[in-house]
Design a protein around this motif. Structure first.
Motif, PDB file in Angstrom:
ATOM      1  N   ASP A 109       0.934  -1.247  -0.126  1.00  0.00           N
ATOM      2  CA  ASP A 109      -0.041  -0.221   0.127  1.00  0.00           C
ATOM      3  C   ASP A 109       0.596   1.282   0.088  1.00  0.00           C
ATOM      4  O   ASP A 109       0.625   2.221  -0.527  1.00  0.00           O
ATOM      5  CB  ASP A 109      -0.771  -0.038   1.191  1.00  0.00           C
ATOM      6  CG  ASP A 109      -1.833  -1.174   1.187  1.00  0.00           C
ATOM      7  OD1 ASP A 109      -2.314  -1.531   0.134  1.00  0.00           O
ATOM      8  OD2 ASP A 109      -2.673  -1.360   2.046  1.00  0.00           O
ATOM      9  N   LEU A 110       2.036   1.142   0.590  1.00  0.00           N
ATOM     10  CA  LEU A 110       2.739   2.170   0.790  1.00  0.00           C
ATOM     11  C   LEU A 110       3.402   2.424  -0.631  1.00  0.00           C
ATOM     12  O   LEU A 110       3.729   3.771  -1.115  1.00  0.00           O
ATOM     13  CB  LEU A 110       3.944   2.254   1.777  1.00  0.00           C
ATOM     14  CG  LEU A 110       3.354   1.808   3.212  1.00  0.00           C
ATOM     15  CD1 LEU A 110       4.716   1.410   4.283  1.00  0.00           C
ATOM     16  CD2 LEU A 110       2.749   3.202   3.662  1.00  0.00           C
ATOM     17  N   LYS A 111       4.024   1.574  -1.412  1.00  0.00           N
ATOM     18  CA  LYS A 111       4.608   1.850  -2.577  1.00  0.00           C
ATOM     19  C   LYS A 111       3.596   2.149  -3.588  1.00  0.00           C
ATOM     20  O   LYS A 111       3.575   2.828  -4.789  1.00  0.00           O
ATOM     21  CB  LYS A 111       5.260   0.411  -3.185  1.00  0.00           C
ATOM     22  CG  LYS A 111       6.363  -0.093  -2.455  1.00  0.00           C
ATOM     23  CD  LYS A 111       6.841  -1.557  -2.796  1.00  0.00           C
ATOM     24  CE  LYS A 111       7.984  -1.856  -1.700  1.00  0.00           C
ATOM     25  NZ  LYS A 111       8.654  -3.211  -2.188  1.00  0.00           N
ATOM     26  N   ASN A 112       2.307   2.024  -3.493  1.00  0.00           N
ATOM     27  CA  ASN A 112       1.117   2.252  -4.499  1.00  0.00           C
ATOM     28  C   ASN A 112       0.765   3.742  -4.035  1.00  0.00           C
ATOM     29  O   ASN A 112      -0.222   4.273  -4.897  1.00  0.00           O
ATOM     30  CB  ASN A 112      -0.053   1.386  -4.283  1.00  0.00           C
ATOM     31  CG  ASN A 112       0.423   0.066  -5.069  1.00  0.00           C
ATOM     32  OD1 ASN A 112       1.398  -0.178  -5.721  1.00  0.00           O
ATOM     33  ND2 ASN A 112      -0.354  -1.103  -4.363  1.00  0.00           N
ATOM     34  N   LYS A 141      -1.441  10.585  -1.015  1.00  0.00           N
ATOM     35  CA  LYS A 141      -2.082  10.791   0.179  1.00  0.00           C
ATOM     36  C   LYS A 141      -1.155  10.968   1.375  1.00  0.00           C
ATOM     37  O   LYS A 141      -0.093  10.502   1.198  1.00  0.00           O
ATOM     38  CB  LYS A 141      -3.041   9.556   0.501  1.00  0.00           C
ATOM     39  CG  LYS A 141      -4.509   9.384  -0.209  1.00  0.00           C
ATOM     40  CD  LYS A 141      -5.157   8.130   0.255  1.00  0.00           C
ATOM     41  CE  LYS A 141      -6.533   7.974  -0.491  1.00  0.00           C
ATOM     42  NZ  LYS A 141      -7.383   6.969   0.053  1.00  0.00           N
ATOM     43  N   LEU A 142      -1.734  11.665   2.322  1.00  0.00           N
ATOM     44  CA  LEU A 142      -0.653  11.803   3.451  1.00  0.00           C
ATOM     45  C   LEU A 142      -0.657  10.473   4.188  1.00  0.00           C
ATOM     46  O   LEU A 142      -1.969  10.266   4.553  1.00  0.00           O
ATOM     47  CB  LEU A 142      -1.107  13.186   4.070  1.00  0.00           C
ATOM     48  CG  LEU A 142      -0.320  13.396   5.561  1.00  0.00           C
ATOM     49  CD1 LEU A 142       1.119  13.706   5.440  1.00  0.00           C
ATOM     50  CD2 LEU A 142      -1.109  14.663   6.250  1.00  0.00           C
ATOM     51  N   SER A 143       0.423  10.099   4.670  1.00  0.00           N
ATOM     52  CA  SER A 143       0.366   8.868   5.446  1.00  0.00           C
ATOM     53  C   SER A 143       1.446   8.936   6.507  1.00  0.00           C
ATOM     54  O   SER A 143       2.502   9.790   6.429  1.00  0.00           O
ATOM     55  CB  SER A 143       0.260   7.526   4.883  1.00  0.00           C
ATOM     56  OG  SER A 143       1.658   7.071   4.332  1.00  0.00           O
ATOM     57  N   VAL A 144       1.351   8.281   7.559  1.00  0.00           N
ATOM     58  CA  VAL A 144       2.214   8.005   8.780  1.00  0.00           C
ATOM     59  C   VAL A 144       2.322   6.596   9.043  1.00  0.00           C
ATOM     60  O   VAL A 144       1.304   6.000   9.354  1.00  0.00           O
ATOM     61  CB  VAL A 144       2.135   8.836   9.913  1.00  0.00           C
ATOM     62  CG1 VAL A 144       3.229   8.534  10.698  1.00  0.00           C
ATOM     63  CG2 VAL A 144       2.137  10.406   9.449  1.00  0.00           C
ATOM     64  N   THR A 145       3.357   5.855   8.770  1.00  0.00           N
ATOM     65  CA  THR A 145       3.728   4.576   9.433  1.00  0.00           C
ATOM     66  C   THR A 145       4.468   4.409  10.383  1.00  0.00           C
ATOM     67  O   THR A 145       5.684   4.947  10.414  1.00  0.00           O
ATOM     68  CB  THR A 145       4.158   3.793   8.012  1.00  0.00           C
ATOM     69  OG1 THR A 145       3.200   3.649   7.057  1.00  0.00           O
ATOM     70  CG2 THR A 145       4.262   2.165   8.508  1.00  0.00           C
ATOM     71  N   GLU A 160       1.919  -0.186  11.609  1.00  0.00           N
ATOM     72  CA  GLU A 160       0.472   0.179  10.959  1.00  0.00           C
ATOM     73  C   GLU A 160       0.929   1.701  10.323  1.00  0.00           C
ATOM     74  O   GLU A 160       1.532   2.382  10.719  1.00  0.00           O
ATOM     75  CB  GLU A 160      -0.364   0.368  12.231  1.00  0.00           C
ATOM     76  CG  GLU A 160      -1.864   0.893  11.812  1.00  0.00           C
ATOM     77  CD  GLU A 160      -2.740   1.027  12.985  1.00  0.00           C
ATOM     78  OE1 GLU A 160      -3.970   1.329  12.822  1.00  0.00           O
ATOM     79  OE2 GLU A 160      -2.377   0.866  14.218  1.00  0.00           O
ATOM     80  N   SER A 161      -0.206   1.768   9.377  1.00  0.00           N
ATOM     81  CA  SER A 161      -0.146   3.057   8.316  1.00  0.00           C
ATOM     82  C   SER A 161      -1.347   3.505   8.790  1.00  0.00           C
ATOM     83  O   SER A 161      -2.564   2.897   8.631  1.00  0.00           O
ATOM     84  CB  SER A 161      -0.036   2.530   7.097  1.00  0.00           C
ATOM     85  OG  SER A 161       1.276   1.788   6.514  1.00  0.00           O
TER      86      SER A 161
END
Length: 343
Positions: free
Chosen positions: A79-82, A86-90, A339-340
């Motif tokens: 999901d991170l590579k795709n 979007k703003l995300s934090v893992t 978790e992301s």
């Protein structure tokens, strides 16, 4: 008359530049750097020895082996590579987070090592695995380092990231020599309030209340700090390691409208030892208020045993403080390791 105006302008501009320089450099000393708080209390070797002696009297219940398994999600990185927008934090663990903003991938204080120590066979040992393997990460564009302590500037991890991604590495003044000596190629030092442009982002190195040093004789020779990352529409703050002081309010006033504040909540006890350099949950919540942020992502806990509070206590304590302060629990994002959260 024109020459008089010109002379006056040059004089006043010089005074302005002098004043700005002195304000900007007030944290510099002859041998390194100092904290923004003039009443900062330095804890020396004697205090450390007293603390370590007192730890012998602590209950065995602080041993992580006596806890139930901590929640860890194994993130395969797909999901991170795709994710390109979007703003995300893992949360990888400890202070290591993967921040995705405007399609740019940023790692904070990356550590994948089993120990945070100058040697591999002794020192604080990892009690929870990293939430994602290095080989499963998306391409890392930028690494931000808050300071040079071993749990925040982990050279084995940085060398792996250099070999795989060749990222831009941002760090405080005085750290470049160490990193270049370890084979990192693209390193940029920053002073407090310095701003750099990278990958269409604006990244500012902001003050914290902490200290630096990787040995006995190099205390405070390199600069520590935090980061404000500004994208096209969103802002993320990474707090690094810090005690509580007015710098949080100043950052909030300067930047405003921070979307996500990634703040430490662990390594808090005993307070007589930790208060100058590590916020506790009550102070974390106050920092969150000062920063005027929308969401709080906690970090710096449940990975290494660096202090005396139970490893699973920071999140419940933070929830209590949020409730006491009248802040919605929906603004609190306590990620599991691995978790992301996509915002």
């Amino acid at each position: 008359m024109k020459s008089l105006y010109l002379s006056s302008f040059i004089f006043l501009f010089s005074l302005y530049c002098f004043a700005e320089t002195n304000v900007r450099k007030s944290h510099h000393t002859a041998n390194g750097f100092k904290n923004p708080n003039p009443n900062f209390e330095t804890k020396g070797l004697w205090n450390v020895l007293v603390w370590q002696f007192e730890r012998f009297r602590l209950p065995n219940s602080l041993d992580p082996k006596d806890y139930p398994p901590f929640p860890v999600l194994e993130n395969n990185g797909i999901d991170l590579k795709n994710n390109s927008s979007k703003l995300s934090v893992t949360w990888v663990g400890h202070a290591t987070t993967l921040i995705q903003i405007d399609g740019v991938n940023i790692l904070s204080d990356p550590i994948w090592s089993e120990r945070c120590s100058p040697v591999s066979f002794i020192g604080p040992k990892r009690y929870t695995p990293p939430g994602i393997k290095i080989e499963d990460l998306p391409k890392i564009d930028i690494v931000i380092l808050s300071h040079n302590h071993y749990d925040h500037t982990d050279l084995p991890t940085l060398k792996q990231l250099e070999e795989k991604f060749q990222p831009l590495v941002l760090t405080g003044l005085g750290n470049k020599k160490l990193l270049l000596g370890e084979g990192l190629k693209n390193v940029k030092e920053m002073d407090w309030w310095d701003e750099t442009k990278a990958n269409d982002l604006s990244i500012t190195f902001t003050p914290t209340q902490h200290f630096s040093g990787r040995g006995i004789l190099d205390r405070n020779e390199t600069l520590w700090g935090s980061y404000l990352i500004s994208g096209k529409k969103e802002k993320v703050y990474f707090g690094g390691d810090t005690g509580y002081y007015s710098h949080f309010r100043e950052i909030g006033e300067r930047f405003g409208s921070i979307d996500v504040a990634i703040l430490p909540v662990g390594a808090t006890e005993p307070r007589w030892m930790m208060q100058p350099v590590h916020v506790d949950p009550k102070e974390t919540v106050q920092a969150f208020v000062d920063l005027k942020a929308k969401y709080l992502v906690p970090m710096h806990y449940m990975t290494f045993v660096l202090s005396d509070e139970p490893l699973d206590s920071p999140v419940p304590r933070t929830k209590e403080e949020l409730k006491r302060s009248g802040i919605s629990e929906g603004q609190f994002v306590p990620l599991k390791i691995g978790e992301s959260r996509f915002f």
